[in-house]
Write an enzyme that holds these catalytic residues in place. Structure first.
Site, PDB file in Angstrom:
ATOM      1  N   TYR A  76       0.842  -1.192   0.000  1.00 12.05           N
ATOM      2  CA  TYR A  76       0.000   0.000   0.000  1.00 12.05           C
ATOM      3  C   TYR A  76       0.878   1.244   0.000  1.00 12.05           C
ATOM      4  CZ  TYR A  76      -3.534  -3.378   1.558  1.00 12.05           C
ATOM      5  OH  TYR A  76      -4.368  -4.458   1.668  1.00 12.05           O
ATOM      6  N   HIS A 144       0.561 -11.937   1.281  1.00  8.16           N
ATOM      7  CA  HIS A 144      -0.457 -11.119   0.618  1.00  8.16           C
ATOM      8  C   HIS A 144      -1.041 -11.809  -0.615  1.00  8.16           C
ATOM      9  CE1 HIS A 144      -1.598  -6.627  -0.209  1.00  8.16           C
ATOM     10  NE2 HIS A 144      -2.616  -7.442  -0.300  1.00  8.16           N
ATOM     11  N   SER A 223     -12.797  -5.579   2.131  1.00  5.50           N
ATOM     12  CA  SER A 223     -13.838  -5.023   1.269  1.00  5.50           C
ATOM     13  C   SER A 223     -15.222  -5.595   1.591  1.00  5.50           C
ATOM     14  CB  SER A 223     -13.511  -5.266  -0.214  1.00  5.50           C
ATOM     15  OG  SER A 223     -12.343  -4.585  -0.576  1.00  5.50           O
ATOM     16  N   GLY A 228     -16.909  -0.157  -1.413  1.00  9.21           N
ATOM     17  CA  GLY A 228     -17.652   1.089  -1.280  1.00  9.21           C
ATOM     18  C   GLY A 228     -18.988   1.085  -1.982  1.00  9.21           C
ATOM     19  N   PHE A 229     -19.186   0.162  -2.919  1.00  8.76           N
ATOM     20  CA  PHE A 229     -20.410   0.162  -3.713  1.00  8.76           C
ATOM     21  C   PHE A 229     -21.633  -0.154  -2.873  1.00  8.76           C
ATOM     22  CE2 PHE A 229     -23.601  -1.818  -6.427  1.00  8.76           C
ATOM     23  CZ  PHE A 229     -23.705  -0.896  -7.452  1.00  8.76           C
ATOM     24  N   ALA A 232     -22.547   3.111  -0.943  1.00 12.46           N
ATOM     25  CA  ALA A 232     -22.936   4.369  -1.600  1.00 12.46           C
ATOM     26  C   ALA A 232     -23.539   4.196  -2.983  1.00 12.46           C
ATOM     27  CB  ALA A 232     -21.724   5.294  -1.677  1.00 12.46           C
TER      28      ALA A 232
END
Length: 356
Positions: A76, A144, A223, A228-229, A232
């Site tokens: 990140y 990861h 997630s 985020g979907f 929002a």
């Protein structure tokens, strides 16, 4: 059978929510807050990074509210996210939290991803993360992504040495197949498996979830709000920065977005009836999947942090749970969940040691 996960004391917050303490990986596992905080959005991954001091304040606020499990990665930024979290944990904050970070993915050249799991790289990555974080020991260290060229036994073998040396406490895998999880667990007990898991990303339930529960491994969904979907809807996708990598995800392409927005609309409608937000409803669904589940929703806003914590108060009946699942079943979603599928669990098996 669901793996047993110990529930410890709770921490009351100014939001009126008591955040439970749980143990990932069984009685001898890692004790964390029932909900963690994904830190990826605090760096450049989702477009221009927010002001650093605001993110440090967010970390401190999360701790005050009972969130103590923080998830980062050397990928990140790259690197800047670990540095940011390290700064936030100076001055006595470190002993209040559990730090999870990851290794194994790096950018090579023109945005080409390289995955490495060879022992030399494992050790070098760990030493570098410890330095960036400014800590002596990583609480939970994940692979990861799985290096398909290196036997997982070699990767976990080096991690086992790092545990013995006191540089890491617990080992985890991210986006690994069931077979890889079993082979890794045979070398050293795994505390957690991290994977994308939300109402509309549920492939994990077919093979990997039963494997984790049979072995007593904790589950850390990233997630949980569908990037985020589910919080929002389609509007936020159109407003994302051009550098936000989520714009490349198949589900957010225009040809799929118009169809997928129906999922969000139905979730939002049920949420209204329950007096909560769509995000809280979607997160509550993940939270109720079992006591071995600790989601790590990310945010850069204290307001959203508080709302996420309040999802712990949302209760779902079995009928509501099944109705929610029908909204986002596989046939109802258009587009793959990830833009880089070759680096996820689909291709995460590794050669056997004798096949090198």
């Amino acid at each position: 059978m669901e793996a047993k996960l110990m529930v410890a004391a709770t921490t009351s917050t100014p939001t009126g929510v008591a955040v439970p303490r749980v143990k990932l990986g069984g009685p001898e596992g890692l004790e964390v807050s029932k909900m963690g905080l994904g830190c990826v959005g605090m760096s450049a991954t989702y477009g221009p990074p927010p002001p650093q001091m605001e993110m440090i304040k967010l970390v401190h606020r999360a701790i005050d509210l009972g969130i103590t499990f923080f998830d980062t990665s050397d990928f990140y930024g790259p690197h800047t996210n670990e540095i940011l979290l390290g700064k936030a944990l100076k001055g006595g904050w470190r002993n209040k939290v559990e730090v999870a970070t990851k290794f194994g993915v790096s950018l090579k050249g023109d945005e080409k991803l390289e995955v490495r799991g060879d022992p030399k790289y494992v050790r070098a990555a760990c030493e570098s993360s410890l330095q960036r974080l400014g800590i002596d020991c990583i609480d939970l260290y994940y692979v990861h992504r799985i290096d398909t060229r290196v036997p997982i036994e070699d990767t976990i073998g080096e991690l086992k040495k790092l545990v013995e040396e006191g540089k890491i406490k617990h080992i985890g895998l991210s986006e690994a197949s069931g077979a890889t999880i079993r082979r890794a667990h045979a070398v050293h007990r795994l505390t957690a498996v991290q994977t994308e898991w939300s109402l509309w990303s549920r492939e994990f339930e077919q093979q990997i979830l039963p494997t984790c529960r049979q072995l007593g491994i904790g589950i850390v969904p990233y997630s949980p709000l569908g990037r985020g979907f589910l919080a929002a809807g389609p509007t936020f996708i159109r407003d994302l920065s051009h550098t936000d990598f989520r714009k490349r995800f198949p589900r957010f392409k225009e040809e799929n977005l118009e169809h997928n927005k129906k999922i969000y609309e139905r979730i939002r409608e049920m949420a209204r009836g329950k007096g909560c937000t769509a995000a809280q409803l979607a997160l509550a669904w993940v939270l109720m999947q079992g006591r071995d589940v600790c989601p790590i929703p990310g945010t850069t806003k204290i307001e959203h942090l508080c709302q996420n914590i309040e999802s712990l108060l949302v209760e779902l009946t079995q009928r509501e749970k099944e109705e929610l699942e029908s909204y986002a079943c596989a046939n109802a979603v258009k587009g793959e969940r990830h833009a880089f599928m070759s680096h996820t669990w689909i291709n995460s098996d590794t050669p056997l040691p004798s096949q090198q």
